[in-house]
Design a protein around this motif. Structure first.
Motif, short mmCIF file in Angstrom:
data_model
loop_
_atom_site.label_atom_id
_atom_site.label_comp_id
_atom_site.label_asym_id
_atom_site.label_seq_id
_atom_site.Cartn_x
_atom_site.Cartn_y
_atom_site.Cartn_z
N GLY A 1 45.81 109.68 -21.80
CA GLY A 1 46.88 108.79 -21.36
C GLY A 1 46.75 108.41 -19.90
O GLY A 1 47.10 107.29 -19.50
N ALA A 2 46.23 109.32 -19.10
CA ALA A 2 46.10 109.06 -17.66
C ALA A 2 45.19 107.89 -17.37
O ALA A 2 45.27 107.28 -16.29
CB ALA A 2 45.60 110.32 -16.95
N ILE A 3 44.32 107.56 -18.33
CA ILE A 3 43.43 106.42 -18.11
C ILE A 3 44.25 105.15 -17.87
O ILE A 3 43.87 104.30 -17.06
CB ILE A 3 42.51 106.22 -19.34
N ALA A 4 45.37 105.04 -18.58
CA ALA A 4 46.14 103.80 -18.52
C ALA A 4 46.66 103.49 -17.11
O ALA A 4 46.33 102.45 -16.55
CB ALA A 4 47.25 103.83 -19.55
N PRO A 5 47.44 104.41 -16.51
CA PRO A 5 47.88 104.08 -15.14
C PRO A 5 46.70 103.99 -14.16
O PRO A 5 46.78 103.22 -13.18
CB PRO A 5 48.82 105.23 -14.78
N ALA B 1 51.34 113.45 -28.86
CA ALA B 1 50.69 112.15 -29.01
C ALA B 1 51.71 111.04 -28.83
O ALA B 1 51.51 110.08 -28.09
CB ALA B 1 50.05 112.06 -30.39
N ARG B 2 52.85 111.23 -29.48
CA ARG B 2 53.93 110.25 -29.36
C ARG B 2 54.38 110.16 -27.90
O ARG B 2 54.54 109.08 -27.35
CB ARG B 2 55.09 110.70 -30.25
N PHE B 3 54.53 111.33 -27.29
CA PHE B 3 54.96 111.37 -25.89
C PHE B 3 54.01 110.57 -25.01
O PHE B 3 54.42 109.70 -24.23
CB PHE B 3 55.03 112.82 -25.43
N ALA B 4 52.69 110.86 -25.16
CA ALA B 4 51.71 110.19 -24.32
C ALA B 4 51.72 108.68 -24.58
O ALA B 4 51.70 107.88 -23.64
CB ALA B 4 50.32 110.76 -24.61
N ALA B 5 51.79 108.31 -25.85
CA ALA B 5 51.76 106.89 -26.17
C ALA B 5 52.95 106.16 -25.56
O ALA B 5 52.81 105.08 -24.96
CB ALA B 5 51.76 106.71 -27.69
N ILE B 6 54.15 106.76 -25.67
CA ILE B 6 55.34 106.10 -25.12
C ILE B 6 55.24 106.01 -23.60
O ILE B 6 55.58 104.99 -23.00
CB ILE B 6 56.62 106.84 -25.53
N GLY C 1 52.79 100.54 -18.78
CA GLY C 1 52.39 99.14 -18.93
C GLY C 1 53.57 98.21 -18.72
O GLY C 1 53.44 97.17 -18.04
N SER C 2 54.73 98.55 -19.27
CA SER C 2 55.90 97.68 -19.11
C SER C 2 56.32 97.61 -17.66
O SER C 2 56.72 96.56 -17.15
CB SER C 2 57.08 98.19 -19.93
N MET C 3 56.23 98.75 -17.00
CA MET C 3 56.62 98.79 -15.59
C MET C 3 55.68 97.90 -14.77
O MET C 3 56.11 97.16 -13.89
CB MET C 3 56.56 100.25 -15.13
N PHE C 4 54.40 98.00 -15.11
CA PHE C 4 53.43 97.13 -14.43
C PHE C 4 53.77 95.68 -14.73
O PHE C 4 53.66 94.80 -13.86
CB PHE C 4 52.01 97.47 -14.89
N GLY C 5 54.22 95.42 -15.95
CA GLY C 5 54.62 94.07 -16.31
C GLY C 5 55.79 93.58 -15.48
O GLY C 5 55.81 92.44 -15.01
N ILE C 6 56.78 94.45 -15.26
CA ILE C 6 57.95 94.04 -14.47
C ILE C 6 57.52 93.58 -13.08
O ILE C 6 57.96 92.54 -12.59
CB ILE C 6 58.96 95.20 -14.34
N GLU D 1 63.42 95.26 -20.68
CA GLU D 1 64.01 95.91 -21.84
C GLU D 1 63.04 96.90 -22.48
O GLU D 1 63.44 97.92 -23.03
CB GLU D 1 64.44 94.86 -22.87
N LEU D 2 61.74 96.59 -22.36
CA LEU D 2 60.75 97.54 -22.87
C LEU D 2 60.85 98.87 -22.14
O LEU D 2 60.75 99.94 -22.75
CB LEU D 2 59.35 96.97 -22.70
N THR D 3 61.06 98.81 -20.83
CA THR D 3 61.21 100.08 -20.10
C THR D 3 62.47 100.81 -20.53
O THR D 3 62.48 102.03 -20.63
CB THR D 3 61.24 99.87 -18.57
N SER D 4 63.54 100.06 -20.83
CA SER D 4 64.77 100.71 -21.30
C SER D 4 64.52 101.44 -22.60
O SER D 4 64.97 102.57 -22.80
CB SER D 4 65.88 99.68 -21.53
N ILE D 5 63.80 100.78 -23.50
CA ILE D 5 63.58 101.37 -24.82
C ILE D 5 62.67 102.59 -24.71
O ILE D 5 62.95 103.65 -25.29
CB ILE D 5 62.99 100.32 -25.78
N THR D 6 61.57 102.45 -23.95
CA THR D 6 60.67 103.60 -23.82
C THR D 6 61.40 104.75 -23.13
O THR D 6 61.21 105.91 -23.48
CB THR D 6 59.40 103.22 -23.05
#
Lengths: 126, 765
Positions: free
Chosen positions: B30-34, B103-108, B114-119, B133-138
């Motif tokens: 998961g760390a690859i993403a940030p 796995a679920r934790f890492a994925a969320i 990603g959403s935060m980067f989007g904001i 809203e994606l950040t709210s849901i995650t």
């Protein structure tokens, strides 16, 4: 516009609505059939004044509008199908319950009764 | 830049699919993403431009493009998201034992990053709201990660409700603002700010979104509630990133709108100051380490809101610096709280004792972080706080500065409370037992060390963060160049105020705590208001449902029929034209037929015998058939006669099994309502029949059908040709309906009686 036809439509709708507001399933079905008659007439009247039957080869200017007729024809047949089906339901309901009274929905009653439950329960329910 | 999103999406999928096989290592994946955010930095650094832009066509016809813009401010925010993100993943790797759901934790968490980067990169306001809203849901999913705990679920729901209600307000505001400005581009709106009532309301709604997300008073309560989340989540979402989304939006808008809109400054400053004071005040009364920090975060968010919201270049600069500093020290503090809990199995500072001996490194790093938070030299927090105080003194009324100083005292006080509560050896409290056979907390402290070292280096080599802050401030407000963070600004009011804050804070902390707690417990709780309003909402829903859904079919039908009359009726009355000429009747036969129909219709409502009702219905049908003939519709009449006869036969067949008379259902009072509703419907239909005939504007299609019937349909009966050729598919559908109805009817009649296995509760009711 023909006054008597308008009156007939109004009476058919009124009587039909009166019947569907009853509690007897058979009366409701009859009410639907009455409304259907009114609706077919309304379709036809909305199409314009009376005229000769729309058969090609005769005087086209005197024709009644064929389109509402085609729509009404479909409506008549569909209504027949629906009525037959509803009658089957009424028959079945009679066989099972020996009554054709439409009772209130028990589930809805329960929700209404929930309001009268002691306070504090309303918030916990999810 | 787009690649960053792609990486996030791919990593999230990989975590989700391969996660259970990877076990705990999924957190390292998961760390690859940030970490991939670095790619955007590299892209910007190698280009000459001040900002990167990218557009992906989405719905060009509606003007919806995925516009992204990566400028100085985005760099600052994305830096926080990326760096803290990687550290949080590493921290989680040590924090979580091997367990399912990782796995679920890492994925969320990846989706969140990603959403935060989007904001922070979205240049389209609608796109911004989507990520928002994606950040709210995650965040909801992450807070409720421990889904077997009712508290976690309730807290998650609370955070979701508060932040999404804000998000919805923001969506409405964005639409208002965008339509007033003529563009949904963020940079476009800021370049040519719209004015007028609509845009003012829009701006206020956007602010509602910002203050809910950034936990400002009166929406602050969800943030401490969100502490039910695992500590990595608290660190990442609730101190470093998501809660700063509101600050981000306000900072973008402030330089433009603070001057243009009269209510902007008073609103934001009052709210921010109130948040700062309340958060600090509450933090002092907490005995749970995470709650203490959460209230502290609320307080700091209020402070940042004041800084970025004021909208002058210097204050903007100070706000940007605070964003960086806060990310560093608060992230570290949360991680330390998690490490201590991991070690001692409690977060209650009344039960912790002697931790300093066990975790000396944690102590020293906490001292640095708290000192940075309190504004003690030579850490980054001190440089930023000095700068902020300088800006406050220069740009704002003295009351604002004074309040901030009081708020800073509270910050110092709860910082000391955190230090003392975590590490001190308290008399009368048993020291935490030494842990054996326990995974070491060293792994947990390495990410903390990175953040702490950042605080130190950022303070000593103040030019490093300054470059970042300068670029960020410049991209928000072009006038804000020429400022500089420094460790020593010279002797002036800021230094004096800093000393006052430190001393005052120390005194506040020394204040006997029981007295303090008695005061704090008296302040009203926003959480209770939230709970009450939730209960109220449920009550209201119950009331509405029980009113609307009485369960009685006649009532439902009455409502439907009334609406069907009223809605077109209003239109009819408003567009009433003069009536067409009315003839009484076309032929005597027509009059006779109508008389029959009307008489039969009235009779059918009155008779009590079933068979009589059916015969009346038949009379209506035959009467209508006669009317069809007169109207010039022989096909209709023919069909009607056949159908009516068949239907009569059916009715007689079925009703002969039923009792002779209708059963009477005892309900008093209903009769009058039925008659009224029925009469109204009848009259309205008559009006409608008249109106329909007078409203015709387009010529009938009849001529077209008549002309084409013979050459194209090969038939002379136009109605038949319409049914079998022009609307053949429709007729096919009609036949299908008949077949289905026939099969259904057959099945209902033929179905065996449920005599075997008799169940009285089912049959008898």
């Amino acid at each position: 516009m023909i006054a008597v036809l308008v009156v007939a439509i109004g009476v058919l709708y009124g009587c039909g609505v009166y019947l569907i507001l009853q509690r007897n399933l058979t009366r409701i079905i009859i009410g639907l059939a009455v409304i259907a008659h009114g609706a077919n007439l309304l379709l036809l009247v909305a199409g314009g004044r009376a005229g000769a039957p729309p058969i090609a080869g005769t005087d086209a200017a005197a024709f009644a509008d064929p389109l509402p007729q085609a729509l009404a024809l479909t409506a008549i047949v569909i209504t027949f199908g629906v009525t037959a089906y509803l009658l089957a339901i009424a028959y079945r309901s009679w066989l099972l319950t020996s009554s054709d009274i439409v009772e209130d929905d028990i589930e809805d009653r329960r929700i209404a009764a929930h309001l009268n439950s002691p306070p504090g329960e309303g918030g916990e329910r999810r | 830049m787009i690649l960053v999103f792609v990486v996030h999406a791919v990593v999230a999928l990989v975590c989700l699919i391969g996660g259970e096989r990877l076990g705990r290592r999924v957190l390292l994946v998961g760390a690859i993403a940030p970490a991939s955010i670095a790619f955007a930095f590299w892209q910007l650094a190698t280009s000459d431009a001040d900002a990167l832009t990218a557009t992906v066509s989405w719905l060009p016809a509606l003007g919806l493009e995925l516009d992204f813009r990566f400028d100085g401010f985005s760099v600052l925010m994305a830096g926080l998201i990326g760096v803290v993100g990687v550290l949080v993943f590493l921290y989680s790797w040590s924090y979580f034992a091997e367990r399912t759901g990782l796995a679920r934790f890492a994925a969320i968490l990846v989706v969140f990053a990603g959403s935060m980067f989007g904001i922070v990169t979205a240049d389209n306001l609608l796109l911004l709201v989507v990520f928002w809203e994606l950040t709210s849901i995650t965040s909801y999913l992450l807070i409720g990660f421990q889904d077997d705990s009712a508290i976690a679920r309730a807290s998650a729901l609370q955070a979701l409700l508060v932040t999404t209600i804000g998000g919805l307000a923001m969506l409405a505001g964005v639409v208002l603002l965008g339509s007033a400005a003529g563009t949904y581009s963020l940079s476009g709106v800021l370049a040519a700010p719209p004015s007028g009532t609509a845009s003012g309301v829009g701006l206020a709604l956007v602010l509602v979104g910002a203050v809910t997300k950034s936990a400002q008073v009166p929406f602050h309560f969800w943030l401490p509630g969100a502490m039910a989340a695992p500590t990595p989540v608290s660190t990442y979402l609730h101190s470093a990133t998501m809660v700063k989304a509101g600050i981000y939006v306000v900072a973008r808008f402030a330089p433009v709108f603070a001057v243009l809109v009269a209510w902007w400054r008073p609103t934001i400053v009052l709210m921010g100051l109130a948040t700062m004071l309340l958060g600090g005040w509450r933090a002092l009364a907490q005995s749970d380490l995470k709650l203490l920090l959460a209230h502290g975060t609320v307080s700091q968010l209020g402070f940042m809101m004041v800084l970025v919201g004021w909208g002058t270049p210097e204050m903007t600069y100070a706000g940007m610096a605070m964003l960086v500093a806060h990310g560093l020290f608060k992230g570290a503090l949360f991680m330390i709280a998690g490490a201590v809990e991991h070690h001692a199995h409690t977060r209650d500072l009344r039960r912790l004792s002697g931790v300093a001996r066990e975790l000396p490194w944690a102590l020293w790093m906490s001292v640095v972080a708290v000192a940075a938070m309190a504004g003690v030299p030579p850490f980054l927090g001190y440089a930023t706080k000095e700068f902020a105080l300088g800006g406050l003194v220069a740009d704002t009324p003295w009351q604002v500065t004074a309040t901030v100083v009081v708020g800073s005292m509270l910050t110092v006080a709860y910082g000391l409370r955190f230090l003392w509560g975590t590490f001190a050896t308290k008399p009368g409290v048993a020291p935490v037992p030494e842990q054996h056979g326990h995974r070491s907390t060293v792994g947990l402290l390495i990410p903390v060390a990175v953040l702490t070292v950042g605080s130190v280096i950022g303070g000593v080599v103040v030019g490093l963060p300054d470059a970042l802050v300068a670029a960020a401030a410049r991209s928000v407000d072009a006038l804000s160049s020429g400022f500089q963070l420094a460790l020593w600004h010279g002797f002036g009011p800021p230094v004096v105020l800093s000393v006052v804050a430190l001393l005052g804070g120390w005194l506040l902390w020394k204040w006997p705590l029981p007295v303090l707690r008695r005061f704090t417990s008296r302040t009203p709780e926003a959480t209770r208001v939230y709970g009450d309003s939730l209960i109220g909402l449920n009550r209201a829903a119950d009331r509405v449902v029980s009113t609307m859904q009485s369960g009685s079919l006649p009532v439902y039908l009455s409502v439907i029929v009334t609406v069907a009359v009223v809605a077109p009726g209003v239109l009819m009355v408003r567009h009433w034209r003069s009536l067409p000429e009315i003839a009484f009747a076309e032929s005597p036969l027509q009059m006779v037929a109508v008389l029959v129909v009307v008489a039969a219709a009235v009779a059918v409502t009155l008779v009590r015998r079933r068979l009589a009702a059916v015969l009346c219905l038949g009379a209506i049908g035959y009467g209508v058939a006669v009317l069809f003939i007169i109207q010039g519709a022989p096909d209709l009449a023919l069909t009607q006669l056949l159908v009516e006869t068949l239907a009569l036969a059916f009715f007689v067949m079925v009703l002969s099994r039923l009792p002779l008379r209708f059963e009477v259902f005892p309900d008093a009072g209903g009769q009058a309502i039925r008659v009224v509703v029925a009469s109204v419907v009848g009259l309205a239909t008559m009006a409608f029949a008249l109106w329909a005939a007078s409203e015709r504007t387009a010529p009938s299609l009849a001529a077209e059908f008549i002309a084409r019937a013979e050459p194209e349909g090969g038939g002379r009966n136009v109605v038949n040709v319409i049914l079998t050729d022009f609307r053949a598919l429709d007729t096919l559908g009609e036949i299908t309906v008949l077949v289905v109805a026939a099969l259904g009817a057959l099945a209902l009649i033929r179905a065996p009686m449920p005599t075997e296995d008799p169940d009285p509760s089912e049959v008898g009711t």
